[in-house]
Scaffold this motif. Structure first.
Motif, mmCIF file in Angstrom:
data_model
loop_
_atom_site.group_PDB
_atom_site.id
_atom_site.type_symbol
_atom_site.label_atom_id
_atom_site.label_comp_id
_atom_site.label_asym_id
_atom_site.label_seq_id
_atom_site.Cartn_x
_atom_site.Cartn_y
_atom_site.Cartn_z
ATOM 1 N N THR A 129 0.807 -1.221 0.000
ATOM 2 C CA THR A 129 0.000 0.000 0.000
ATOM 3 C C THR A 129 0.842 1.273 0.000
ATOM 4 O O THR A 129 0.513 2.237 -0.691
ATOM 5 N N ASN A 130 1.921 1.284 0.772
ATOM 6 C CA ASN A 130 2.750 2.478 0.814
ATOM 7 C C ASN A 130 3.371 2.779 -0.543
ATOM 8 O O ASN A 130 3.502 3.938 -0.939
ATOM 9 N N ALA A 131 3.785 1.724 -1.240
ATOM 10 C CA ALA A 131 4.392 1.916 -2.562
ATOM 11 C C ALA A 131 3.367 2.476 -3.546
ATOM 12 O O ALA A 131 3.657 3.404 -4.309
ATOM 13 N N MET A 132 2.168 1.913 -3.532
ATOM 14 C CA MET A 132 1.129 2.401 -4.437
ATOM 15 C C MET A 132 0.740 3.842 -4.096
ATOM 16 O O MET A 132 0.513 4.667 -4.990
ATOM 17 N N THR A 133 0.663 4.137 -2.808
ATOM 18 C CA THR A 133 0.356 5.504 -2.384
ATOM 19 C C THR A 133 1.455 6.466 -2.821
ATOM 20 O O THR A 133 1.187 7.576 -3.296
ATOM 21 N N ALA A 134 2.707 6.052 -2.666
ATOM 22 C CA ALA A 134 3.832 6.901 -3.064
ATOM 23 C C ALA A 134 3.785 7.209 -4.552
ATOM 24 O O ALA A 134 4.049 8.338 -4.977
ATOM 25 N N ALA A 135 3.469 6.195 -5.370
ATOM 26 C CA ALA A 135 3.371 6.417 -6.816
ATOM 27 C C ALA A 135 2.281 7.435 -7.130
ATOM 28 O O ALA A 135 2.443 8.298 -8.001
ATOM 29 N N GLN A 136 1.168 7.357 -6.408
ATOM 30 C CA GLN A 136 0.077 8.319 -6.590
ATOM 31 C C GLN A 136 0.523 9.725 -6.196
ATOM 32 O O GLN A 136 0.176 10.712 -6.854
#
Length: 512
Positions: A129-136
């Motif tokens: 989740t953190n990685a996907m949030t960071a990409a966003q």
């Protein structure tokens, strides 16, 4: 005066503060944060979740992402949570991500306003989740004109384990989050994530199995470091220092103890505390002055099971201490003859390194991360037991561990190996050395990403910014001073202020 490099980290787990104990990834995140802020020219800011902790009053470099439930985990258990992501419905899951993104962006905006510059690097912990949030966040900020930020991910073990369980069809982990991560595109190339670190070399293959389009060259092993200001020989002794950590009902046991072995780990089956208790049954009979300290916790049913097993085995000098702070762990390791950590495929083995930093040899299982660094000079790894999930297999594994404990005491490993263990950690597992390596990786990966973007821009417009061209030249002409490269650009006649005619410059370079 040159402004510092600005780094932001998104943590998955809490740090160890305000009475809340932390799992390894939370401790590691805190260590990175503190180490980066101790370095010249670097400033780090962080956020992590907790339902217990509050924002610090005397430190503006980190904030708490407040939640009303336990910290969501990918699999197994953590010291303070058994609340799995799979228990969330889609609405709750998406709400968590949306709120996290908004709070991080608000925090970053406030920091940038105060510091007078944009963030350079964004590090997310765990490949989920953190990685996907960071990409966003990177995409969102780019749309706002803030194009400097680049994202990197530190892979811990649990998200990969969850993905693998989903791929294997484990009924407790229906296929859900691997497809979300793949569909998000966060690891489909370096467009959203410029680089990835893993904390165990075998995780490179596992990560690429889950995300096959990610370039292998941008996925590297980062050897875990330890804070030797905390984990160092403390000079503690069993007779004088153990009793203060015991429960009241166990204080009578310390009278017969002169020596100690210590287990530290969450109460999950793969940590194999069962084997430690079976081993204690054997060596208690051989060494009447030897005790066993069990540090860790888990769900109530796991606590009941392991403490029940200890009672049914009739263990006389085995004590359960519950979760303990890093300072207490250092005291316990320092007074121990050996640390026992027979986990099954332990992801990276931070607890081994912490134990060795205190001058204490280790005993583990010959699988997972510890195989990469535990050598005979620091301890031993016992052969795996294929059917360890059965009682018979677990007892056999316990006997192997007991045999090594016996050997450690008879040969006085602590005296013979202790100093070498400390030196080994100092040389190979410094947090500062690890962070320096990560900073070097980020600089290299960022340059590569800028060069890639540069050529994409040139192919469509025929022009390139002078900054991008300088980055390209630094890559293809290493060792040249930046002033000389800039002079080259000006001499080409292709420069028009901050923009360069790419074809004209290339024609200049091709002149004899």
């Amino acid at each position: 005066m040159t402004k510092p490099l600005l780094i932001f980290q998104i943590g998955t787990n809490n740090w160890q503060r305000q009475g809340e104990f932390a799992p390894g990834s939370g401790i590691l995140h805190a260590s990175f944060h503190q180490t980066m802020n101790s370095m010249d020219g670097v400033k780090c800011f962080s956020i992590y979740p907790s339902k217990v902790q509050t924002d610090p009053q005397d430190d503006d470099t980190f904030r708490i992402f407040k939640i009303k439930h336990d910290i969501p985990i990918c699999e197994s258990v953590s010291p303070n949570s058994s609340y799995r992501w799979h228990s969330m419905d889609d609405r709750e899951y998406q709400g968590y991500l949306d709120r996290l993104e908004s709070e991080i962006c608000a925090f970053m905006d406030a920091v940038e306003a105060k510091e007078g510059k944009e963030f350079d690097y964004l590090i997310s912990h765990h490949a989920f989740t953190n990685a996907m949030t960071a990409a966003q966040i990177v995409e969102r900020r780019h749309k706002e004109g803030k194009t400097k930020l680049k994202h990197f991910n530190f892979v811990h073990g649990t998200a990969l384990k969850m993905y693998i369980k989903e791929k294997e069809g484990d009924p407790e982990y229906p296929m859900r989050f691997l497809t979300k991560a793949q569909g998000s595109g966060v690891f489909n190339g370096i467009g959203h994530t410029q680089g990835v670190w893993v904390n165990s070399e075998d995780y490179i293959g596992k990560f690429l199995d889950c995300f096959p389009s990610y370039p292998k060259g941008n996925c590297v092993f980062s050897r875990i470091g330890v804070n030797q200001k905390i984990f160092c020989p403390r000079g503690t002794q069993v007779a004088q220092d153990l009793s203060k950590h015991l429960r009241e009902e166990d204080r009578w046991k310390v009278g017969s103890m002169k020596r100690l072995v210590t287990f530290v780990g969450k109460f999950a089956d793969w940590k194999r505390l069962d084997a430690v208790l079976y081993a204690a049954k054997e060596y208690e009979a051989t060494f009447p002055d030897l005790g066993t300290a069990i540090v860790g916790t888990g769900p109530p049913e796991a606590i009941e099971m392991y403490e029940g097993l200890s009672k049914s085995l009739g263990l006389q000098r085995t004590v359960f201490l519950g979760p303990k702070s890093q300072d207490v762990l250092a005291e316990l390791f320092s007074m121990s003859e050996v640390g026992m950590f027979p986990s099954y495929k332990e992801p990276f083995g931070m607890v081994f390194i912490e134990c060795m930093a205190c001058g204490t040899p280790t005993i583990g299982a010959n699988s997972g991360g510890p195989t990469e660094f535990v050598k005979p000079e620091q301890g031993v790894l016992v052969d795996e037991e294929p059917d360890w999930r059965t009682e018979v297999g677990m007892k056999r594994l316990g006997s192997k561990v007991a045999a090594q404990v016996t050997k450690a005491l008879q040969m006085d490993w602590k005296k013979r190996m202790g100093r070498g263990c400390v030196d080994f950690v100092t040389t190979n597992f410094s947090t500062l050395a690890q962070v320096r390596g990560m900073l070097a990786n980020m600089e290299e990966w960022s340059s590569g990403a800028d060069v890639a973007q540069c050529f994409r821009s040139c192919s469509s417009s025929g022009q390139i910014s002078k900054r991008q061209l300088m980055l390209v030249l630094q890559k293809i002409l290493p060792g040249r001073h930046s002033a000389a490269l800039e002079q080259m650009v000006e001499s080409s006649g292709a420069s028009r202020g901050e923009v360069v005619d790419y074809e004209k410059f290339m024609a200049f370079l091709m002149q004899p």
